[in-house]
Design a protein around this motif. Structure first.
Motif, PDB file in Angstrom:
ATOM      1  N   HIS A 247       0.550  -1.263  -0.083  1.00 62.71           N
ATOM      2  CA  HIS A 247       0.044  -0.628   0.574  1.00 62.71           C
ATOM      3  C   HIS A 247       0.507   0.831  -0.095  1.00 62.71           C
ATOM      4  O   HIS A 247       0.927   2.534  -1.080  1.00 62.71           O
ATOM      5  CB  HIS A 247      -1.185   0.466   1.205  1.00 62.71           C
ATOM      6  N   VAL A 248       2.153   1.198   0.640  1.00 61.44           N
ATOM      7  CA  VAL A 248       2.801   2.432   0.471  1.00 61.44           C
ATOM      8  C   VAL A 248       3.031   2.314  -0.936  1.00 61.44           C
ATOM      9  O   VAL A 248       3.436   3.637  -0.980  1.00 61.44           O
ATOM     10  CB  VAL A 248       3.793   2.359   1.913  1.00 61.44           C
ATOM     11  N   ASP A 249       3.991   1.634  -1.320  1.00 54.16           N
ATOM     12  CA  ASP A 249       4.261   1.579  -2.497  1.00 54.16           C
ATOM     13  C   ASP A 249       3.330   1.731  -3.253  1.00 54.16           C
ATOM     14  O   ASP A 249       3.292   2.950  -4.227  1.00 54.16           O
ATOM     15  CB  ASP A 249       4.519   0.248  -2.805  1.00 54.16           C
ATOM     16  N   THR A 250       1.987   1.678  -3.877  1.00 55.58           N
ATOM     17  CA  THR A 250       1.037   1.929  -4.451  1.00 55.58           C
ATOM     18  C   THR A 250       0.658   3.976  -4.307  1.00 55.58           C
ATOM     19  O   THR A 250       0.584   4.249  -5.073  1.00 55.58           O
ATOM     20  CB  THR A 250      -0.718   1.566  -4.294  1.00 55.58           C
ATOM     21  N   ILE A 251       0.905   4.244  -3.032  1.00 57.89           N
ATOM     22  CA  ILE A 251       0.641   4.827  -2.489  1.00 57.89           C
ATOM     23  C   ILE A 251       1.601   6.309  -3.241  1.00 57.89           C
ATOM     24  O   ILE A 251       1.200   7.702  -4.160  1.00 57.89           O
ATOM     25  CB  ILE A 251       0.852   5.748  -1.122  1.00 57.89           C
ATOM     26  N   HIS A 252       2.755   5.329  -2.599  1.00 57.57           N
ATOM     27  CA  HIS A 252       4.367   6.624  -4.079  1.00 57.57           C
ATOM     28  C   HIS A 252       3.588   6.197  -5.156  1.00 57.57           C
ATOM     29  O   HIS A 252       4.296   7.208  -5.903  1.00 57.57           O
ATOM     30  CB  HIS A 252       5.288   5.602  -3.788  1.00 57.57           C
TER      31      HIS A 252
ATOM     32  N   LEU B  16       8.094  -3.312  -5.087  1.00 64.29           N
ATOM     33  CA  LEU B  16       8.191  -1.994  -4.564  1.00 64.29           C
ATOM     34  C   LEU B  16       9.428  -1.342  -5.780  1.00 64.29           C
ATOM     35  O   LEU B  16      10.534  -1.717  -5.219  1.00 64.29           O
ATOM     36  CB  LEU B  16       8.696  -2.123  -3.236  1.00 64.29           C
ATOM     37  N   ARG B  17       8.913   0.198  -5.129  1.00 61.71           N
ATOM     38  CA  ARG B  17       9.459   0.971  -5.678  1.00 61.71           C
ATOM     39  C   ARG B  17      10.358   0.952  -4.593  1.00 61.71           C
ATOM     40  O   ARG B  17       9.964   1.152  -3.465  1.00 61.71           O
ATOM     41  CB  ARG B  17       8.841   2.156  -6.265  1.00 61.71           C
ATOM     42  N   ARG B  18      11.664   1.407  -5.178  1.00 60.89           N
ATOM     43  CA  ARG B  18      13.108   1.741  -4.089  1.00 60.89           C
ATOM     44  C   ARG B  18      12.359   3.556  -3.469  1.00 60.89           C
ATOM     45  O   ARG B  18      12.667   4.334  -4.034  1.00 60.89           O
ATOM     46  CB  ARG B  18      14.197   1.856  -4.826  1.00 60.89           C
ATOM     47  N   ALA B  19      13.331   3.021  -1.623  1.00 66.77           N
ATOM     48  CA  ALA B  19      12.547   4.338  -0.504  1.00 66.77           C
ATOM     49  C   ALA B  19      13.932   5.016  -1.456  1.00 66.77           C
ATOM     50  O   ALA B  19      15.213   4.262  -1.938  1.00 66.77           O
ATOM     51  CB  ALA B  19      13.156   3.836   0.540  1.00 66.77           C
ATOM     52  N   GLU B  20      14.368   6.188  -1.474  1.00 66.65           N
ATOM     53  CA  GLU B  20      15.460   7.365  -1.535  1.00 66.65           C
ATOM     54  C   GLU B  20      16.313   6.928  -0.369  1.00 66.65           C
ATOM     55  O   GLU B  20      17.781   6.504  -0.426  1.00 66.65           O
ATOM     56  CB  GLU B  20      15.391   8.455  -1.243  1.00 66.65           C
ATOM     57  N   VAL B  21      16.106   6.071   0.552  1.00 61.44           N
ATOM     58  CA  VAL B  21      16.878   5.455   1.618  1.00 61.44           C
ATOM     59  C   VAL B  21      15.997   4.463   2.843  1.00 61.44           C
ATOM     60  O   VAL B  21      15.176   4.829   2.797  1.00 61.44           O
ATOM     61  CB  VAL B  21      17.531   6.996   2.534  1.00 61.44           C
ATOM     62  N   TYR B  22      17.426   3.911   2.397  1.00 58.49           N
ATOM     63  CA  TYR B  22      16.654   3.059   4.030  1.00 58.49           C
ATOM     64  C   TYR B  22      17.868   3.765   5.627  1.00 58.49           C
ATOM     65  O   TYR B  22      18.492   2.464   5.558  1.00 58.49           O
ATOM     66  CB  TYR B  22      17.157   1.729   4.053  1.00 58.49           C
TER      67      TYR B  22
ATOM     68  N   THR C 112      -7.923   2.006  -3.174  1.00 59.11           N
ATOM     69  CA  THR C 112      -7.479   0.613  -4.374  1.00 59.11           C
ATOM     70  C   THR C 112      -8.135  -0.254  -4.649  1.00 59.11           C
ATOM     71  O   THR C 112      -8.537  -0.851  -5.515  1.00 59.11           O
ATOM     72  CB  THR C 112      -6.175   0.149  -3.730  1.00 59.11           C
ATOM     73  N   ARG C 113      -9.558  -0.502  -3.903  1.00 59.00           N
ATOM     74  CA  ARG C 113     -10.306  -1.492  -3.923  1.00 59.00           C
ATOM     75  C   ARG C 113     -11.409  -0.781  -5.168  1.00 59.00           C
ATOM     76  O   ARG C 113     -11.845  -1.926  -5.528  1.00 59.00           O
ATOM     77  CB  ARG C 113     -11.084  -1.655  -2.338  1.00 59.00           C
ATOM     78  N   GLU C 114     -11.852  -0.053  -5.005  1.00 57.47           N
ATOM     79  CA  GLU C 114     -12.693   0.692  -6.238  1.00 57.47           C
ATOM     80  C   GLU C 114     -11.679   1.053  -7.809  1.00 57.47           C
ATOM     81  O   GLU C 114     -12.301   0.687  -8.036  1.00 57.47           O
ATOM     82  CB  GLU C 114     -12.973   2.152  -5.629  1.00 57.47           C
ATOM     83  N   ALA C 115     -10.761   0.950  -7.104  1.00 57.16           N
ATOM     84  CA  ALA C 115      -9.984   1.520  -8.701  1.00 57.16           C
ATOM     85  C   ALA C 115      -9.273   0.141  -9.078  1.00 57.16           C
ATOM     86  O   ALA C 115      -9.394  -0.212 -10.659  1.00 57.16           O
ATOM     87  CB  ALA C 115      -8.283   1.619  -7.978  1.00 57.16           C
TER      88      ALA C 115
ATOM     89  N   GLU D 215      -1.539  -0.836 -18.892  1.00 54.20           N
ATOM     90  CA  GLU D 215      -0.386  -0.649 -18.320  1.00 54.20           C
ATOM     91  C   GLU D 215      -0.131   0.659 -17.824  1.00 54.20           C
ATOM     92  O   GLU D 215       0.451   0.498 -16.538  1.00 54.20           O
ATOM     93  CB  GLU D 215       0.365  -0.728 -19.786  1.00 54.20           C
ATOM     94  N   GLU D 216      -0.769   1.862 -17.929  1.00 53.86           N
ATOM     95  CA  GLU D 216      -0.755   2.491 -17.040  1.00 53.86           C
ATOM     96  C   GLU D 216      -1.207   2.384 -15.850  1.00 53.86           C
ATOM     97  O   GLU D 216      -0.656   3.114 -14.245  1.00 53.86           O
ATOM     98  CB  GLU D 216      -1.490   3.563 -18.143  1.00 53.86           C
ATOM     99  N   PHE D 217      -2.118   2.189 -15.227  1.00 56.85           N
ATOM    100  CA  PHE D 217      -3.273   2.334 -14.037  1.00 56.85           C
ATOM    101  C   PHE D 217      -2.192   0.631 -13.213  1.00 56.85           C
ATOM    102  O   PHE D 217      -2.387   0.450 -12.599  1.00 56.85           O
ATOM    103  CB  PHE D 217      -4.462   2.269 -14.187  1.00 56.85           C
ATOM    104  N   GLY D 218      -2.030  -0.335 -14.518  1.00 56.07           N
ATOM    105  CA  GLY D 218      -2.088  -1.169 -13.696  1.00 56.07           C
ATOM    106  C   GLY D 218      -0.479  -2.075 -13.291  1.00 56.07           C
ATOM    107  O   GLY D 218      -0.313  -2.164 -12.204  1.00 56.07           O
ATOM    108  N   GLU D 219      -0.037  -1.359 -14.425  1.00 55.71           N
ATOM    109  CA  GLU D 219       1.402  -2.076 -13.958  1.00 55.71           C
ATOM    110  C   GLU D 219       2.127  -0.524 -13.358  1.00 55.71           C
ATOM    111  O   GLU D 219       2.410  -1.251 -11.846  1.00 55.71           O
ATOM    112  CB  GLU D 219       1.992  -2.139 -15.624  1.00 55.71           C
ATOM    113  N   ASP D 220       1.844   0.599 -14.047  1.00 58.48           N
ATOM    114  CA  ASP D 220       2.928   1.783 -13.444  1.00 58.48           C
ATOM    115  C   ASP D 220       2.204   2.165 -11.597  1.00 58.48           C
ATOM    116  O   ASP D 220       2.800   2.615 -11.554  1.00 58.48           O
ATOM    117  CB  ASP D 220       2.823   2.935 -13.978  1.00 58.48           C
ATOM    118  N   VAL D 221       0.573   2.460 -12.137  1.00 56.12           N
ATOM    119  CA  VAL D 221       0.250   2.979 -10.925  1.00 56.12           C
ATOM    120  C   VAL D 221       0.154   1.503  -9.353  1.00 56.12           C
ATOM    121  O   VAL D 221       0.740   1.238  -8.043  1.00 56.12           O
ATOM    122  CB  VAL D 221      -0.566   3.640 -10.673  1.00 56.12           C
ATOM    123  N   LEU D 222      -0.221   0.178  -9.975  1.00 50.06           N
ATOM    124  CA  LEU D 222      -0.625  -1.169  -8.990  1.00 50.06           C
ATOM    125  C   LEU D 222       0.462  -2.118  -9.427  1.00 50.06           C
ATOM    126  O   LEU D 222       0.504  -2.855  -8.138  1.00 50.06           O
ATOM    127  CB  LEU D 222      -2.345  -1.372  -9.304  1.00 50.06           C
ATOM    128  N   GLY D 223       1.528  -1.597 -10.137  1.00 51.07           N
ATOM    129  CA  GLY D 223       2.645  -2.503  -9.394  1.00 51.07           C
ATOM    130  C   GLY D 223       2.487  -3.611 -10.228  1.00 51.07           C
ATOM    131  O   GLY D 223       3.540  -5.094  -9.602  1.00 51.07           O
TER     132      GLY D 223
END
Length: 498
Positions: free
Chosen positions: A47-52, A113-119, A391-394, A428-436
């Motif tokens: 979920h954090v990744d999807t928000i990102h 997951l998208r990588r964070a800038e730093v861990y 995300t449920r409605e998306a 691809e824009e929403f399923g891949e790029d946004v929802l991963g």
């Protein structure tokens, strides 16, 4: 539609307005690396990744920081334990933490997951932690007692504003042996003397187990108050402000961290800086196994690595995103099976659209209402994500699109090229790029299998050469080259390229 988020601080849905209109500062309370990451952790990660991803889709740059707590006696308790590969987890606290950090990062990669800038790690930020504690002491918000330092909650008038608790109703924080050292029962440790770590006795992230607070084998550091270790709460304030500044846009964590952890973060951070610590507080709700929270301490968890191997990344993401981040979700085999079926349905619709739009039957002058249905799905998806990342409605919008594509393709001999192209781009824009999701996952799996088969043939070829069967070895090489696989023999063994 403007993005609106449910802010725990106000209890209201608010229009999202970061301090910088171009960049969002996002901090997520990460894990204490004392065990394998499990599906409860994975759910919040996704979920954090999807928000990102959605914030990036809206045009923001995202500076995403996720801490790693590598100082804790839960880690100390595992020194010398045997791991699954018959080696030890580590011979000291840092070694054990490093073992689990390696597994943690591998699990994150496996979930796309998208990588964070730093861990940031606690062990790398002890000087910043000490500086922050010194500032609080100098400003009169903290005091030293027997080599430990405590935050004085009575000096911070807004204490309780996140959890909506009155100070007189707040229960004592810390173990019994601390209480004689503190001015007020609700005061909390910023620095603990003699290697005692305050984090063990808090309701710590996803672990409710009781621990012995003595950490004789844990690492300690010199400080103005003597040798000791950081308290749990001060870690996040020091690490987040080191990398993101005094005011964050979004601070996210589990619902179980609202009190005391996040409440204490606000108090110590705002007392030190005089600035608002975080503009928006987002909290993910519980992930349950039956009637209980999934927890390492309860032993009712499924490791991320096991789940990815068993179910796959996209089905797991489908499962997690089928419930909004701030709703309770329960694991069950039936729910996972449903997520697998839903993923296959979405993937099939995407693949059918790709095949049709790339076929000779696709025409630029075929009219249909498919383009309108694509646009309706895009509007619904955007509206859902802008409604507190629903995300449920998306997902419902994407399944409406899948139904539209499938019904359109059935029984036709010519296709609306523009409508299908818009559908593929939306998947691809929403399923891949946004929802991963990964619509090419099967192709990647096939490529992996093909590579393994090539390696197997090369191993057989080497065995034939070692046995002196050179004609058979040459025939295997020729067969591979006929398939477009060029074999090259080197001093280190055979290699190949396609």
């Amino acid at each position: 539609m403007t993005l609106r988020v449910l802010n725990t601080l106000s209890g209201e849905r608010e229009a999202f307005e970061p301090a910088d209109p171009d960049d969002v500062l996002l901090y997520y309370c990460g894990l204490t690396v004392s065990d394998e990451a499990h599906l409860g952790h994975a759910r919040t990660w996704v979920h954090v990744d999807t928000i990102h991803r959605w914030l990036e889709h809206l045009g923001y740059g995202v500076r995403h920081v996720e801490n790693i707590t590598d100082v804790n006696e839960k880690i100390v308790a595992r020194i010398g334990e045997r791991s699954d590969d018959e080696g030890t987890l580590g011979d000291d606290e840092r070694a054990v933490a490093s073992t689990f950090i390696d597994r943690l990062l591998a699990d994150m990669r496996s979930l796309n997951l998208r990588r964070a800038e730093v861990y940031p790690r606690v062990t790398e930020h002890v000087p910043e932690i000490i500086d922050l504690v010194e500032t609080l002491v100098e400003k009169g918000y903290a005091y030293e007692s027997n080599g430990s330092v405590y935050f004085d909650v009575t000096e911070f008038p807004d204490y309780g504003k996140l959890s909506n608790q009155r100070l007189e109703d707040v229960e004592a924080q810390g173990p019994d042996d601390e209480r004689a050292e503190k001015r007020h029962p609700a005061d909390f440790a910023l620095w603990k003397a003699d290697g005692v770590d305050d984090s063990a006795v808090a309701e710590h992230r996803h672990d409710d187990r009781e621990y012995d607070v003595e950490a004789p084998d844990g690492e300690t550091w010199e400080s103005p108050w003597g040798e000791g270790r950081p308290g749990w709460h001060i870690e996040c304030s020091a690490m987040s402000m080191t990398h993101l500044g005094e005011t964050l846009d979004i601070h996210m964590g589990g619902r179980d961290l609202v009190f005391p952890h996040h409440e204490n973060e606000i108090a110590q951070s705002e007392a030190a800086t005089g600035q608002q610590f975080a503009r928006y507080w987002l909290h993910a709700d519980l992930f349950q196994m039956g009637d209980e929270k999934m927890s390492s301490s309860l032993g009712n968890f499924i490791p991320v690595s096991e789940a990815v191997d068993r179910f796959g990344t996209s089905p797991l993401r489908m499962f997690f995103l089928s419930a909004s981040y701030n709703s309770t979700q329960t694991y069950s085999e039936a729910a996972i099976e449903e997520a697998i079926e839903r993923w296959e349905r979405l993937e099939t619709a995407h693949d059918r659209a790709v095949e049709a739009v790339d076929s000779a039957a696709a025409r630029t002058k075929v009219d249909s209402d498919l383009g309108d249905r694509v646009e309706a799905a895009r509007e619904s998806f955007t509206g859902a994500m802008n409604d507190d990342f629903n995300t449920r409605e998306a997902l419902a919008a994407l399944f409406d699109l899948a139904s539209a594509v499938n019904s359109y393709l059935d029984g036709r001999e010519e296709y609306d090229y523009r409508g299908l192209k818009a559908a593929v781009e939306t998947f691809e824009e929403f399923g891949e790029d946004v929802l991963g999701f990964d619509f090419d996952g099967d192709a990647e799996g096939e490529a992996t299998l093909a590579g393994e088969l090539i390696e197997l043939v090369l191993d057989v070829r080497e065995s034939e050469r070692a046995a002196g069967n050179y004609e058979r070895a040459d025939a295997l090489r020729d067969d591979l080259e006929a398939l477009g696989i060029e074999v090259q023999d080197t001093d280190d063994g055979p290699t190949y390229r396609l």
